[in-house]
Design a protein around this motif. Structure first.
Motif, PDB file in Angstrom:
ATOM      1  N   ASP A 207       0.809  -1.217   0.000  1.00  0.00           N
ATOM      2  CA  ASP A 207       0.000   0.000   0.000  1.00  0.00           C
ATOM      3  C   ASP A 207       0.845   1.272   0.000  1.00  0.00           C
ATOM      4  O   ASP A 207       0.330   2.366  -0.220  1.00  0.00           O
ATOM      5  CB  ASP A 207      -0.921   0.023   1.223  1.00  0.00           C
ATOM      6  CG  ASP A 207      -2.243  -0.658   0.913  1.00  0.00           C
ATOM      7  OD1 ASP A 207      -2.445  -1.042  -0.266  1.00  0.00           O
ATOM      8  OD2 ASP A 207      -3.062  -0.803   1.838  1.00  0.00           O
ATOM      9  N   SER A 208       2.153   1.119   0.222  1.00  0.00           N
ATOM     10  CA  SER A 208       3.016   2.300   0.329  1.00  0.00           C
ATOM     11  C   SER A 208       3.460   2.808  -1.048  1.00  0.00           C
ATOM     12  O   SER A 208       3.934   3.920  -1.170  1.00  0.00           O
ATOM     13  CB  SER A 208       4.238   1.972   1.174  1.00  0.00           C
ATOM     14  OG  SER A 208       5.096   1.095   0.449  1.00  0.00           O
ATOM     15  N   TYR A 209       3.310   1.956  -2.060  1.00  0.00           N
ATOM     16  CA  TYR A 209       3.757   2.389  -3.392  1.00  0.00           C
ATOM     17  C   TYR A 209       2.711   2.063  -4.454  1.00  0.00           C
ATOM     18  O   TYR A 209       1.859   1.204  -4.266  1.00  0.00           O
ATOM     19  CB  TYR A 209       5.104   1.753  -3.760  1.00  0.00           C
ATOM     20  CG  TYR A 209       5.090   0.242  -3.924  1.00  0.00           C
ATOM     21  CD1 TYR A 209       4.705  -0.343  -5.134  1.00  0.00           C
ATOM     22  CD2 TYR A 209       5.464  -0.602  -2.891  1.00  0.00           C
ATOM     23  CE1 TYR A 209       4.690  -1.718  -5.291  1.00  0.00           C
ATOM     24  CE2 TYR A 209       5.456  -1.984  -3.039  1.00  0.00           C
ATOM     25  CZ  TYR A 209       5.062  -2.532  -4.241  1.00  0.00           C
ATOM     26  OH  TYR A 209       5.037  -3.898  -4.405  1.00  0.00           O
ATOM     27  N   ILE A 210       2.815   2.773  -5.570  1.00  0.00           N
ATOM     28  CA  ILE A 210       1.987   2.463  -6.732  1.00  0.00           C
ATOM     29  C   ILE A 210       2.877   1.680  -7.693  1.00  0.00           C
ATOM     30  O   ILE A 210       3.926   2.184  -8.104  1.00  0.00           O
ATOM     31  CB  ILE A 210       1.536   3.765  -7.452  1.00  0.00           C
ATOM     32  CG1 ILE A 210       0.764   4.700  -6.507  1.00  0.00           C
ATOM     33  CG2 ILE A 210       0.756   3.463  -8.722  1.00  0.00           C
ATOM     34  CD1 ILE A 210      -0.614   4.257  -6.136  1.00  0.00           C
ATOM     35  N   ALA A 211       2.470   0.456  -8.027  1.00  0.00           N
ATOM     36  CA  ALA A 211       3.213  -0.288  -9.046  1.00  0.00           C
ATOM     37  C   ALA A 211       2.760   0.226 -10.411  1.00  0.00           C
ATOM     38  O   ALA A 211       1.590   0.606 -10.578  1.00  0.00           O
ATOM     39  CB  ALA A 211       2.924  -1.780  -8.917  1.00  0.00           C
ATOM     40  N   LEU A 212       3.676   0.221 -11.375  1.00  0.00           N
ATOM     41  CA  LEU A 212       3.290   0.744 -12.703  1.00  0.00           C
ATOM     42  C   LEU A 212       2.225  -0.132 -13.350  1.00  0.00           C
ATOM     43  O   LEU A 212       1.558   0.296 -14.293  1.00  0.00           O
ATOM     44  CB  LEU A 212       4.511   0.859 -13.622  1.00  0.00           C
ATOM     45  CG  LEU A 212       5.584   1.866 -13.232  1.00  0.00           C
ATOM     46  CD1 LEU A 212       6.488   2.179 -14.411  1.00  0.00           C
ATOM     47  CD2 LEU A 212       4.990   3.151 -12.678  1.00  0.00           C
ATOM     48  N   THR A 213       2.066  -1.348 -12.826  1.00  0.00           N
ATOM     49  CA  THR A 213       1.053  -2.243 -13.394  1.00  0.00           C
ATOM     50  C   THR A 213      -0.227  -2.286 -12.547  1.00  0.00           C
ATOM     51  O   THR A 213      -1.110  -3.091 -12.819  1.00  0.00           O
ATOM     52  CB  THR A 213       1.633  -3.668 -13.520  1.00  0.00           C
ATOM     53  OG1 THR A 213       2.257  -4.006 -12.271  1.00  0.00           O
ATOM     54  CG2 THR A 213       2.674  -3.757 -14.616  1.00  0.00           C
ATOM     55  N   ASP A 214      -0.341  -1.444 -11.537  1.00  0.00           N
ATOM     56  CA  ASP A 214      -1.575  -1.409 -10.726  1.00  0.00           C
ATOM     57  C   ASP A 214      -2.785  -1.023 -11.584  1.00  0.00           C
ATOM     58  O   ASP A 214      -2.672  -0.168 -12.479  1.00  0.00           O
ATOM     59  CB  ASP A 214      -1.433  -0.375  -9.591  1.00  0.00           C
ATOM     60  CG  ASP A 214      -0.746  -0.948  -8.363  1.00  0.00           C
ATOM     61  OD1 ASP A 214      -0.586  -2.188  -8.279  1.00  0.00           O
ATOM     62  OD2 ASP A 214      -0.375  -0.154  -7.474  1.00  0.00           O
ATOM     63  N   THR A 215      -3.940  -1.612 -11.270  1.00  0.00           N
ATOM     64  CA  THR A 215      -5.163  -1.252 -12.009  1.00  0.00           C
ATOM     65  C   THR A 215      -5.638   0.128 -11.541  1.00  0.00           C
ATOM     66  O   THR A 215      -5.281   0.567 -10.438  1.00  0.00           O
ATOM     67  CB  THR A 215      -6.295  -2.255 -11.719  1.00  0.00           C
ATOM     68  OG1 THR A 215      -6.604  -2.162 -10.313  1.00  0.00           O
ATOM     69  CG2 THR A 215      -5.901  -3.682 -12.060  1.00  0.00           C
ATOM     70  N   PRO A 216      -6.471   0.798 -12.350  1.00  0.00           N
ATOM     71  CA  PRO A 216      -6.973   2.120 -11.949  1.00  0.00           C
ATOM     72  C   PRO A 216      -7.666   2.093 -10.583  1.00  0.00           C
ATOM     73  O   PRO A 216      -7.504   3.021  -9.792  1.00  0.00           O
ATOM     74  CB  PRO A 216      -7.967   2.477 -13.068  1.00  0.00           C
ATOM     75  CG  PRO A 216      -7.483   1.708 -14.247  1.00  0.00           C
ATOM     76  CD  PRO A 216      -6.877   0.444 -13.723  1.00  0.00           C
ATOM     77  N   ASP A 217      -8.396   1.026 -10.296  1.00  0.00           N
ATOM     78  CA  ASP A 217      -9.076   0.932  -8.994  1.00  0.00           C
ATOM     79  C   ASP A 217      -8.083   0.846  -7.846  1.00  0.00           C
ATOM     80  O   ASP A 217      -8.269   1.473  -6.804  1.00  0.00           O
ATOM     81  CB  ASP A 217      -9.993  -0.305  -8.949  1.00  0.00           C
ATOM     82  CG  ASP A 217     -11.291  -0.028  -9.682  1.00  0.00           C
ATOM     83  OD1 ASP A 217     -11.558   1.170  -9.964  1.00  0.00           O
ATOM     84  OD2 ASP A 217     -12.023  -0.993  -9.970  1.00  0.00           O
ATOM     85  N   THR A 218      -7.056   0.052  -8.045  1.00  0.00           N
ATOM     86  CA  THR A 218      -6.033  -0.084  -6.998  1.00  0.00           C
ATOM     87  C   THR A 218      -5.347   1.259  -6.765  1.00  0.00           C
ATOM     88  O   THR A 218      -5.113   1.669  -5.624  1.00  0.00           O
ATOM     89  CB  THR A 218      -4.988  -1.152  -7.415  1.00  0.00           C
ATOM     90  OG1 THR A 218      -5.685  -2.353  -7.678  1.00  0.00           O
ATOM     91  CG2 THR A 218      -3.952  -1.378  -6.347  1.00  0.00           C
ATOM     92  N   VAL A 219      -5.043   1.952  -7.853  1.00  0.00           N
ATOM     93  CA  VAL A 219      -4.394   3.268  -7.735  1.00  0.00           C
ATOM     94  C   VAL A 219      -5.279   4.204  -6.915  1.00  0.00           C
ATOM     95  O   VAL A 219      -4.819   4.852  -5.964  1.00  0.00           O
ATOM     96  CB  VAL A 219      -4.113   3.870  -9.136  1.00  0.00           C
ATOM     97  CG1 VAL A 219      -3.694   5.336  -9.039  1.00  0.00           C
ATOM     98  CG2 VAL A 219      -3.048   3.046  -9.858  1.00  0.00           C
ATOM     99  N   ARG A 220      -6.569   4.227  -7.244  1.00  0.00           N
ATOM    100  CA  ARG A 220      -7.499   5.120  -6.538  1.00  0.00           C
ATOM    101  C   ARG A 220      -7.566   4.750  -5.051  1.00  0.00           C
ATOM    102  O   ARG A 220      -7.527   5.607  -4.185  1.00  0.00           O
ATOM    103  CB  ARG A 220      -8.890   5.055  -7.198  1.00  0.00           C
ATOM    104  CG  ARG A 220      -9.443   6.445  -7.476  1.00  0.00           C
ATOM    105  CD  ARG A 220     -10.718   6.415  -8.291  1.00  0.00           C
ATOM    106  NE  ARG A 220     -10.459   6.183  -9.697  1.00  0.00           N
ATOM    107  CZ  ARG A 220     -10.975   5.197 -10.413  1.00  0.00           C
ATOM    108  NH1 ARG A 220     -11.786   4.312  -9.880  1.00  0.00           N
ATOM    109  NH2 ARG A 220     -10.688   5.094 -11.690  1.00  0.00           N
ATOM    110  N   ARG A 221      -7.657   3.449  -4.805  1.00  0.00           N
ATOM    111  CA  ARG A 221      -7.745   2.988  -3.412  1.00  0.00           C
ATOM    112  C   ARG A 221      -6.482   3.366  -2.625  1.00  0.00           C
ATOM    113  O   ARG A 221      -6.560   3.873  -1.510  1.00  0.00           O
ATOM    114  CB  ARG A 221      -7.942   1.466  -3.385  1.00  0.00           C
ATOM    115  CG  ARG A 221      -8.059   0.877  -1.988  1.00  0.00           C
ATOM    116  CD  ARG A 221      -8.297  -0.632  -2.003  1.00  0.00           C
ATOM    117  NE  ARG A 221      -7.314  -1.397  -2.782  1.00  0.00           N
ATOM    118  CZ  ARG A 221      -6.083  -1.678  -2.368  1.00  0.00           C
ATOM    119  NH1 ARG A 221      -5.671  -1.270  -1.190  1.00  0.00           N
ATOM    120  NH2 ARG A 221      -5.256  -2.358  -3.130  1.00  0.00           N
ATOM    121  N   LYS A 222      -5.326   3.172  -3.233  1.00  0.00           N
ATOM    122  CA  LYS A 222      -4.079   3.481  -2.513  1.00  0.00           C
ATOM    123  C   LYS A 222      -3.975   4.977  -2.212  1.00  0.00           C
ATOM    124  O   LYS A 222      -3.530   5.366  -1.143  1.00  0.00           O
ATOM    125  CB  LYS A 222      -2.865   3.007  -3.318  1.00  0.00           C
ATOM    126  CG  LYS A 222      -2.688   1.488  -3.309  1.00  0.00           C
ATOM    127  CD  LYS A 222      -1.416   1.089  -4.049  1.00  0.00           C
ATOM    128  CE  LYS A 222      -1.224  -0.419  -4.054  1.00  0.00           C
ATOM    129  NZ  LYS A 222      -0.071  -0.829  -4.870  1.00  0.00           N
TER     130      LYS A 222
END
Ligand code: TYM
Length: 335
Positions: A207-222
């Motif tokens: 949860d501390s980083y955004i992976a470049l392959t994260d989905t848009p939902d995961t990015v928003r949640r993080k």
């Protein structure tokens, strides 16, 4: 990279360990894409460096290919730039040995990254972790590099590279180009979303980083969960408001809006708006990269061919420097 149109050389590398995260993108890869036309560029997948911490062999192989795909998907061009894997060019390890003999224990003991990593991996404080900066110096000096774009955490390693090059040149004449670091202040250190006093890192919890392959939902949640502060004021103040300032940096860089204009526009808004806008800017930046990445990952034959061909191009450059070094230091040359 022809002889006739020689530009100054730019070199940088990323370890294929863990997931490539937004700090790697903003602090490094994005700058590579902005500089790549003005230099003869080499972008390395530094798999030998990754071995300083334990790697699962199958995972390392997979991440190597993933990083090659991410480099290309982010806008680097394997026809114009050289995108290759460090272990495919044996001259890195050969020059590293030589430079080991020109680097002092005292210098290496002062490296903060060695101190941090040996504190974190107490069960595996290996010699490679200690001499890590020497291999990095070899990476850079092997290609007569002028410019090295990196994040702030690599500054000390660049300083030791310069010191070793200057020391070697003083003894043997001008063998190495002395490289300059390229660390623009605005993008030098992207911070963790959960502990904004620390840099964002692929070796921390997810949860501390955004992976470049994260989905848009995961990015928003993080981003929704990102740690801010309790005074509810959107203001750029990295010292007192590290969480909010970090979101502002990400939004400003990826949204292409100047920091002062951005702060004026968002003043009086709640943190929810800042988080939502930042997530949107990140998703907009990642969408085209992810699309290209998926296509590239479906064509491993292409990626392997790129790595092979580019390693050969890199070797030609590397051999030129290594031969010169061997000759200067007095290793007996065969005809
Ligand atoms: P690595 O793999 O840890 O990180 C790759 C690049 O990303 C930058 N970076 C960041 N920038 C801003 N904010 C962050 N939170 C952040 N996290 C990572 C790093 O500074 C780096 O530029 N030792 C290097 C790899 C290397 C190298 C080289 C680099 C090996 N040889 C020669 C340049 C030249 C490393 O571990 O980077």
């Amino acid at each position: 990279m022809s002889e006739t149109t020689r530009k100054p050389v730019l070199f940088s590398g990323i370890q294929p360990s863990g997931q490539i995260q937004l700090g790697n993108y903003i602090g490094a890869i994005r700058n590579f894409t902005l500089l790549r036309h003005d230099y003869d560029c080499l972008f390395s997948i530094v798999d030998l460096h990754a071995l300083t911490t334990r790697q699962d062999p199958a995972g390392l192989r997979r991440k190597t290919l993933e990083l090659a795909a991410l480099y290309i998907a982010s806008g680097l061009d394997p026809e114009e730039n050289i995108i290759y894997c460090q272990s495919h060019v044996p001259q890195h390890a050969e020059l590293a040995w030589i430079l080991n003999c020109f680097t002092y224990m005292g210098e290496l003991s002062r490296m903060t990254q060695f101190k941090d990593k040996s504190a974190r991996h107490k069960d595996n404080i290996n010699a490679g972790l200690f001499t890590y900066p020497v291999l990095m110096a070899a990476d850079i000096l092997l290609y007569q590099t002028s410019l090295v774009p990196v994040g702030a955490d690599q500054k000390q390693h660049l300083e030791i590279t310069r010191d070793v090059a200057i020391r070697f040149n003083a003894l043997y004449g001008d063998v190495f180009t002395v490289p300059e670091p390229y660390i623009p202040k605005a993008t030098a250190k992207i911070m963790s979303l959960t502990e904004p006093a620390r840099k964002m890192s692929k070796s921390d919890q997810e949860d501390s980083y955004i992976a470049l392959t994260d989905t848009p939902d995961t990015v928003r949640r993080k981003f929704r969960r990102a740690v801010t502060d309790s005074d509810a004021e959107i203001r750029f103040d990295p010292e007192n408001k590290p969480g909010v300032s970090n979101l502002l940096v990400i939004l400003s860089v990826l949204g292409g809006e100047r920091m002062d204009a951005l702060c004026t526009r968002l003043s009086g808004q709640g943190y929810g708006v800042l988080k939502e806008e930042t997530a949107q800017a990140v998703n907009a930046a990642l969408a085209p990269i992810q699309e290209r990445y998926q296509k590239l990952m479906a064509d491993k034959g292409y990626l392997t061919a790129v790595l092979k061909n580019n390693a050969e191009r890199a070797q030609m450059m590397a051999l030129r420097t290594l031969r010169k070094v061997y000759k200067k230091i007095g290793l007996y040359q065969l005809p």
